[in-house]
Scaffold this active site. Structure first.
Site, PDB file in Angstrom:
ATOM      1  N   ASP A 134       0.873  -1.054   0.041  1.00 43.59           N
ATOM      2  CA  ASP A 134      -0.142   0.007  -0.130  1.00 43.59           C
ATOM      3  C   ASP A 134       0.922   1.371  -0.102  1.00 43.59           C
ATOM      4  O   ASP A 134       0.959   2.188   0.899  1.00 43.59           O
ATOM      5  CB  ASP A 134      -0.822  -0.075   1.063  1.00 43.59           C
ATOM      6  CG  ASP A 134      -2.140   0.991   1.037  1.00 43.59           C
ATOM      7  OD1 ASP A 134      -2.164   1.547   0.144  1.00 43.59           O
ATOM      8  OD2 ASP A 134      -2.640   1.363   2.232  1.00 43.59           O
ATOM      9  N   ASN A 179       1.889   6.338   3.952  1.00 48.30           N
ATOM     10  CA  ASN A 179       2.542   5.494   4.533  1.00 48.30           C
ATOM     11  C   ASN A 179       4.016   5.461   4.461  1.00 48.30           C
ATOM     12  O   ASN A 179       4.816   4.488   4.895  1.00 48.30           O
ATOM     13  CB  ASN A 179       2.029   4.357   3.763  1.00 48.30           C
ATOM     14  CG  ASN A 179       0.488   3.942   3.973  1.00 48.30           C
ATOM     15  OD1 ASN A 179       0.163   4.379   4.955  1.00 48.30           O
ATOM     16  ND2 ASN A 179      -0.089   3.322   3.234  1.00 48.30           N
ATOM     17  N   ASP A 184       1.475   0.975   7.964  1.00 51.21           N
ATOM     18  CA  ASP A 184       0.412   0.267   7.260  1.00 51.21           C
ATOM     19  C   ASP A 184       0.912  -0.666   6.264  1.00 51.21           C
ATOM     20  O   ASP A 184       0.526  -0.663   5.241  1.00 51.21           O
ATOM     21  CB  ASP A 184      -0.489   1.516   6.542  1.00 51.21           C
ATOM     22  CG  ASP A 184      -1.356   2.323   7.450  1.00 51.21           C
ATOM     23  OD1 ASP A 184      -1.301   1.909   8.803  1.00 51.21           O
ATOM     24  OD2 ASP A 184      -1.943   3.436   7.175  1.00 51.21           O
TER      25      ASP A 184
END
Length: 263
Positions: free
Chosen positions: A189, A194, A207
């Site tokens: 992701d 992130n 994450d």
């Protein structure tokens, strides 16, 4: 999971014993679906356990963080508990700003270089050591379950797919699946929020619940798209140049952007 189920942070007793008393602030950046709170030194994530409404479980994220520790910069796991159908994951807070913050975006050349370097280093980790399979043989059945369960937010599709159904997106994914995958260890992701930037360094990847062995374009596609949205198409292309054009397949970039619609 009802929205109110994690609107108030009430820690299970085992986490209260290991975490110092703190003022917890709700975090609204990100699209993981989990409730997230931060204090000066720690982060708490909360979500319902089980089901397919979330892309990954917090238990999966805990496992990946423990494996990634010492290999690339990630938060340290402080504790994990399950209580009353909710998962709680406690982490150390990574110092710095997420890469979508205006202060990080203020230095676009530096940021693009940091992102390219961070992904090159992650993608260079030895495949044989990674226990997590996130290749299409795993992710396509997972997103098919999400489509069948009706948990995909069709209103959040990218503009080019506005008005389409999740079923039509999945059918396109199945029909256009690449013949070969260029497998590396991926973040899963890799959007700008992130990556945590601290001065001249990427201080941490967060994450990481979808991290594992997958085609490198699973990361490149999302970072490229995130740079277009947060900076410019030119910055996104510079990112690909710095990462290495010899690794980039435009058709795969499009495919993995399409796949991300169903998470």
């Amino acid at each position: 999971m009802p929205a109110e189920a994690h609107e108030t942070l009430i820690l299970p007793p085992p986490l209260r014993r290991v975490l110092p008393a703190a003022r917890w602030e709700r975090v609204n950046v990100g699209e993981s679906g989990a409730g997230v709170w931060k204090s000066q030194k720690f982060v708490i994530k909360v979500q319902a356990r089980g089901g397919v409404q979330f892309a990954t479980s917090l238990q999966q994220e805990r496992e990946r963080l423990r494996w990634l520790a010492g290999r690339v910069p990630v938060p340290r796991v402080v504790g994990y508990e399950v209580e009353d159908g909710l998962e709680y994951l406690a982490l150390t807070r990574v110092p710095g700003l997420d890469a979508s913050h205006p202060d990080a975006l203020f230095h676009p050349d530096r940021l693009v270089n940091l992102l390219a370097r961070a992904l090159r280093e992650l993608h260079a980790l030895p495949l044989r050591e990674c226990p997590f399979n996130m290749s299409l043989s795993v992710t396509l059945p997972h997103v098919r379950e999400r489509v069948a369960a009706g948990v995909v937010d069709e209103s959040d599709f990218d503009g080019e797919r506005e008005g389409r159904t999740a079923i039509s997106v999945f059918n396109e994914l199945a029909r256009t699946r690449p013949e070969k995958e260029d497998l590396v260890v991926t973040h899963g992701d890799a959007c700008l929020p992130n990556f945590i930037v601290n001065g001249e360094f990427i201080e941490g990847l967060i994450d990481v619940g979808r991290a594992g062995i997958a085609d490198r374009h699973a990361d490149l596609a999302l970072t490229h798209r995130s740079l277009i949205r947060n900076l410019s198409p030119e910055a996104a292309e510079e990112f690909l140049d710095l990462y290495g054009r010899e690794f980039v397949d435009p058709q795969k970039l499009a495919y993995y952007r399409l796949l991300d619609e169903l998470f």
